[in-house]
Write an enzyme that holds these catalytic residues in place. Structure first.
Site, short mmCIF file in Angstrom:
data_model
loop_
_atom_site.label_atom_id
_atom_site.label_comp_id
_atom_site.label_asym_id
_atom_site.label_seq_id
_atom_site.Cartn_x
_atom_site.Cartn_y
_atom_site.Cartn_z
N SER A 130 52.97 -6.48 -25.61
CA SER A 130 53.77 -6.65 -26.83
C SER A 130 54.69 -7.86 -26.76
CB SER A 130 54.52 -5.34 -27.07
OG SER A 130 54.77 -5.21 -28.43
N LYS A 189 53.82 -11.79 -25.58
CA LYS A 189 54.13 -13.07 -26.24
C LYS A 189 54.74 -14.01 -25.19
CE LYS A 189 55.95 -10.31 -30.18
NZ LYS A 189 54.94 -9.82 -31.00
N TRP A 202 49.55 -3.29 -36.83
CA TRP A 202 50.76 -4.11 -36.94
C TRP A 202 50.59 -5.39 -36.09
CZ3 TRP A 202 54.44 -4.75 -40.20
CH2 TRP A 202 55.71 -5.21 -39.85
N HIS A 217 49.35 1.19 -30.03
CA HIS A 217 50.12 0.13 -29.38
C HIS A 217 50.67 0.67 -28.06
CE1 HIS A 217 52.40 -3.58 -29.55
NE2 HIS A 217 53.52 -2.92 -29.27
C1 GTR Z 1 57.14 -4.30 -32.47
C2 GTR Z 1 57.25 -5.70 -32.93
C3 GTR Z 1 56.24 -6.51 -32.23
C4 GTR Z 1 56.23 -6.26 -30.72
C5 GTR Z 1 56.65 -4.86 -30.33
C6 GTR Z 1 57.20 -4.64 -28.92
O1 GTR Z 1 57.91 -3.44 -33.20
O2 GTR Z 1 57.17 -5.76 -34.31
O3 GTR Z 1 56.33 -7.87 -32.53
O4 GTR Z 1 56.89 -7.20 -30.05
O5 GTR Z 1 57.54 -4.30 -31.15
O6 GTR Z 1 57.49 -5.51 -28.14
O7 GTR Z 1 57.35 -3.48 -28.58
#
Ligand code: GTR
Length: 424
Positions: A265, A269, A356, A406
């Site tokens: 996540s 990045k 997402w 996720h």
């Molecule tokens: C989400 C966010 C993402 C991602 C993620 C995380 O809510 O929108 O961009 O970075 O969180 O790191 O858990």
């Protein structure tokens, strides 16, 4: 068999086939492909066509890197700092004697102040030469990734999370082992890899405040902190990964030519941006990194630039806000970020329900980055169609999409290990 029985049999078969087809159609419909056009990969801003990797390295690569620095993540300051390392603890019979556990303090000192990061490492004992290492940040502190009672509880700022039991931005003993499910350390060690991790908040707390963490240390004391906003937290976390690399180069217990950075996540990045900036990382893995990570901005599927800037205003360069609802004006897109990693092995992982993060956009980025891999005689992603769920690709660019949400799962780790074994 009577004719009637045969007819019923075919009717049932037809119904099942139809149901399977309908399911596939629904699944593909969930991941639709909007209209957009992305910036050219192999044409420079002045219109020169790139044909060789030498031309790529001499002109287009630096140009793309500079665009990401100025428009997206911000430029890491070249401030003067001193690094020192101290082994805080070293256990040669950790994990039932299968590994060495090391905890090391990495101290950054500048004219302004100093900051200490705590790196936790498990190094397998089963192999004779220094092993490759998976290096990645954790979200809630080193002690959360293991039940090992000897691992220090994080002292730096941590995110408040009711599910994790972290309040008032502090970690406690109660969160020890709470993130075990994301860190199959025994399996990684058994596969012959070391693991190195650090809490990402050690480098820079994840909040809209540039007066703490490495931002504070590296600013010019005459400057106001606002001037420092030219580099967001993703860039400061990437900076931290490079400092960990500085340490790993000095540690003879691991093979610094085989450092694999990974992240889930927001940390995915940061891993991608660190991999683009610092070519000492020899393999890069992004897990569900989504918007600002592997996913193409221009698809505007799932999280958009406007969403991410609103929810996390401190992650990117201040200038990035001008691309809210204005993706087409951005001179880059994320296939260009992935291309900066070539020719090193790159693995992108997505999850089916993680809309997402736009799984298809993560995949297409890898597809569109492939021509740069080909300049080096490497194999990237050859088809625009997502591979079936649970069927990974292990070319020089690897990819999988798995069932589920996720998250960072045991399935993801199995693929990362298999991919790393194939390429090292
Ligand atoms: C989400 C966010 C993402 C991602 C993620 C995380 O809510 O929108 O961009 O970075 O969180 O790191 O858990």
């Amino acid at each position: 068999m009577s004719l009637r029985v045969v007819a019923v049999f075919f009717l049932v078969l037809n119904t099942i086939t139809f149901a399977i087809k309908a399911q596939t159609i629904i699944k593909n419909a969930k991941i639709k492909e909007p209209d957009y056009s992305i910036p050219q990969l192999l044409t420079t801003q002045s219109g020169v066509q790139i044909k060789t990797f030498k031309e790529w390295e001499a002109t287009r690569r630096p140009e793309i890197l500079a665009l990401f620095e100025s428009e997206v993540y911000g430029t890491q300051p070249k401030g003067i700092y001193n690094l020192s390392y101290k082994i805080l603890e070293n256990d040669t019979v950790a994990l039932q004697n299968s590994a060495i556990r090391k905890q090391c303090a990495i101290k950054v000192t500048t004219a302004r102040d100093s900051l200490q990061f705590n790196l936790l490492m498990y190094i397998p004992k089963s192999i004779s030469q220094p092993p490759p290492v998976f290096l990645g940040y954790n979200f809630y502190g080193n002690h959360t990734i293991t039940n090992d009672p000897a691992v220090y509880v994080s002292k730096s700022w941590v995110m408040n999370s009711s599910s994790m039991g972290t309040n008032h931005n502090t970690a406690t003993e109660a969160t020890r082992g709470k993130r075990l499910h994301r860190w199959p350390i025994e399996a990684i060690i058994k596969a012959g890899f070391a693991v190195a991790t650090m809490h990402y908040g050690d480098v820079d707390p994840d909040k809209n405040d540039f007066s703490d963490g490495i931002h504070r240390l590296l600013s010019n004391s005459k400057q106001k902190f606002e001037n420092n906003k030219s580099w967001g937290n993703i860039a400061s976390w990437a900076w931290g990964l490079s400092r960990l690399m500085d340490y790993l180069v000095e540690d003879i217990a691991i093979d610094a030519k085989k450092v694999i950075i990974f992240g889930h996540s927001r940390l995915g990045k940061a891993a991608l941006w660190a991999g683009a900036l610092d070519q000492r990382f020899s393999m890069i893995i992004s897990n569900d990194s989504g918007c600002g990570g592997a996913a193409l901005f221009r698809r505007k599927e799932g999280e958009t630039i406007k969403d991410i800037n609103a929810n996390f205003p401190h992650w990117f360069a201040a200038k990035f806000k001008k691309y809210d609802d204005n993706e087409d004006k951005l001179p880059v897109d994320q296939h260009l970020l992935l291309s900066l990693i070539a020719p090193r092995p790159l693995y992108i992982a997505s999850a089916e329900n993680d809309l997402w993060a736009d799984p298809k956009g993560e995949y297409l980025s890898a597809y569109y980055a492939t021509p740069v891999y080909e300049l080096y005689g490497k194999e990237g992603i050859l088809s625009k169609n997502l591979p079936p769920t649970g069927q990974p690709i292990y070319q020089d660019i690897g990819y999988h999409i798995r069932e589920g949400d996720h998250n960072l799962t045991a399935y993801d780790w199995l693929q990362f290990i298999a991919f790393a074994k194939k390429h090292f």
